[in-house]
Design an enzyme around this catalytic site. Structure first.
Site, PDB file in Angstrom:
ATOM      1  N   ARG A 117       0.830  -1.203   0.000  1.00 15.79           N
ATOM      2  CA  ARG A 117       0.000   0.000   0.000  1.00 15.79           C
ATOM      3  C   ARG A 117       0.869   1.258   0.000  1.00 15.79           C
ATOM      4  O   ARG A 117       0.576   2.246   0.669  1.00 15.79           O
ATOM      5  CB  ARG A 117      -0.958   0.010   1.193  1.00 15.79           C
ATOM      6  CG  ARG A 117      -1.893  -1.177   1.274  1.00 15.79           C
ATOM      7  CD  ARG A 117      -2.824  -1.240   0.064  1.00 15.79           C
ATOM      8  NE  ARG A 117      -3.702  -2.397   0.184  1.00 15.79           N
ATOM      9  CZ  ARG A 117      -3.410  -3.615  -0.305  1.00 15.79           C
ATOM     10  NH1 ARG A 117      -2.274  -3.784  -0.948  1.00 15.79           N
ATOM     11  NH2 ARG A 117      -4.232  -4.621  -0.167  1.00 15.79           N
ATOM     12  N   SER A 168     -11.428  -0.747   2.472  1.00 16.46           N
ATOM     13  CA  SER A 168     -10.641  -1.088   3.662  1.00 16.46           C
ATOM     14  C   SER A 168     -10.007   0.172   4.236  1.00 16.46           C
ATOM     15  O   SER A 168      -9.215   0.830   3.566  1.00 16.46           O
ATOM     16  CB  SER A 168      -9.552  -2.102   3.306  1.00 16.46           C
ATOM     17  OG  SER A 168     -10.125  -3.309   2.860  1.00 16.46           O
ATOM     18  N   GLU A 223      -5.504   3.258   5.711  1.00 15.03           N
ATOM     19  CA  GLU A 223      -5.158   3.241   4.289  1.00 15.03           C
ATOM     20  C   GLU A 223      -5.437   4.594   3.623  1.00 15.03           C
ATOM     21  O   GLU A 223      -4.608   5.084   2.859  1.00 15.03           O
ATOM     22  CB  GLU A 223      -5.921   2.138   3.553  1.00 15.03           C
ATOM     23  CG  GLU A 223      -5.365   0.748   3.771  1.00 15.03           C
ATOM     24  CD  GLU A 223      -5.864  -0.232   2.724  1.00 15.03           C
ATOM     25  OE1 GLU A 223      -6.282   0.206   1.642  1.00 15.03           O
ATOM     26  OE2 GLU A 223      -5.844  -1.450   2.999  1.00 15.03           O
TER      27      GLU A 223
END
Length: 340
Positions: A167, A240, A336
């Site tokens: 990520r 998410s 995130e």
């Protein structure tokens, strides 16, 4: 007041409510919409600042009004360069990711089947190095075309220069330097399927597929995501919200000793990735609601806006979750999305 020029528009004191999937009612000083990438230098000169770049706003949480300028990428186009062993596909940053992923499968390309139904634009995919069901987009990116605000010129970054991580990428670490304008993919018509992520192989078997193709894997992923994840078109969410933590092997093994059913994945020889969703659920946050801010009852990774929650209220709940997991497990969860 709106300003219009060939290839872009600029709106002052603009609402961002329809430009973020958490549906937070924030405003921006100016909102620029770019439809022609070649006009980006002129637009930046007119703004006089480096704007916050948004695609569909699926990876951002506004905790209040944004004092600066926001740039929406609304550029489109796909160019295909066929070769015998690999096909190179240049995709404009404003194309919708799921549309491109599904198109690639319809053309017989393999690789993106695990990544369907991820919200956002193509230009945002490398920034976050989007991933799902054991696959990351970095595996298929050959290079990135971006405007370098430091040099005032177009930059071409190959895969290595993008410094992809979990990520993560150079575009995330140097947020105000690069504006992604196109992504070049290298796709093949055949590659080994990635089926080992928890639940995927079982779903394929449940659906009766004994010899799955990329298209059938995509269908299984669609079923899984639809079952587990709320639709941003129905209820505000950013997918998410928390990253799965990657821990030193010794620390992870201590957690797994007391929670042997917790999903985990090896990362190299010395680290282990644990399920953030299971950590959050174990702490009792799944389905929690504070006013209109909540954690999805379907998946503990998802922060949701039941209607009128402010960004500040959503972030306060997210911090409660982070603090709760840290107190119980000694593990810090990172969000995130970008928090603004």
């Amino acid at each position: 007041m709106n300003a219009v020029s060939a290839g872009y528009t600029i709106e002052e004191n603009a609402s961002l409510a329809t430009h973020n999937t958490l549906r937070v009612a924030a405003r921006a000083r100016r909102l620029a919409t770019l439809r022609d990438a070649s006009r980006l230098p002129q637009l930046l000169d007119e703004l006089g600042t480096t704007p916050l770049v948004l695609g569909q706003g699926s990876n951002v949480l506004f905790t209040g009004d944004y004092a600066g300028d926001v740039l929406l990428m609304d550029t489109h186009g796909v160019e295909v360069d066929e070769a015998e062993d690999v096909t190179r596909i240049a995709v404009a940053a404003g194309e919708i990711w799921d549309d491109f992923a599904r198109w690639s499968l319809s053309q017989g390309f393999a690789g993106l089947e695990n990544l369907i139904l991820i919200p956002g634009n193509v230009g945002a995919a490398p920034i976050q190095n989007i991933g799902a069901y054991g696959v990351e987009v970095a595996e298929f990116i050959e290079s990135i075309e971006a405007w370098d605000t430091q040099t005032g010129s177009v930059a071409m970054l190959d895969n290595a220069a993008c410094a992809f991580g979990y990520r993560d990428s150079i575009f995330k670490r140097e947020r105000d330097r690069y504006i992604v304008t196109a992504v070049r993919f290298a796709l093949r018509h055949s590659r080994p399927l990635s089926l080992d992520y928890a639940g995927l192989r079982q779903e394929i078997a449940r659906m009766g597929y004994t010899n799955p193709t990329p298209y059938l894997v995509a269908e299984a992923v669609r079923v899984l995501r639809t079952r587990k994840l709320p639709d941003p078109a129905v209820i505000g969410n950013a997918g998410s919200f928390f990253k799965n933590p990657v821990l030193p092997k010794v620390q992870a093994e201590a957690v797994l000793a007391s929670h042997p059913d917790m999903p985990s994945w090896p990362v190299g020889d010395d680290h282990v990735k644990l399920s953030a969703g299971r950590l959050i659920e174990t702490c009792g946050f799944k389905g929690v609601r504070e006013g209109d801010a909540g954690i999805s009852p379907r998946h503990a990774l998802i922060l949701i806006n039941h209607g009128q929650a402010s960004g500040e209220q959503l972030w306060a709940l997210a911090q409660r979750v982070i603090d709760g997991v840290e107190q119980r497990f000694g593990i810090h969860l990172d969000p995130e999305p970008r928090i603004l």
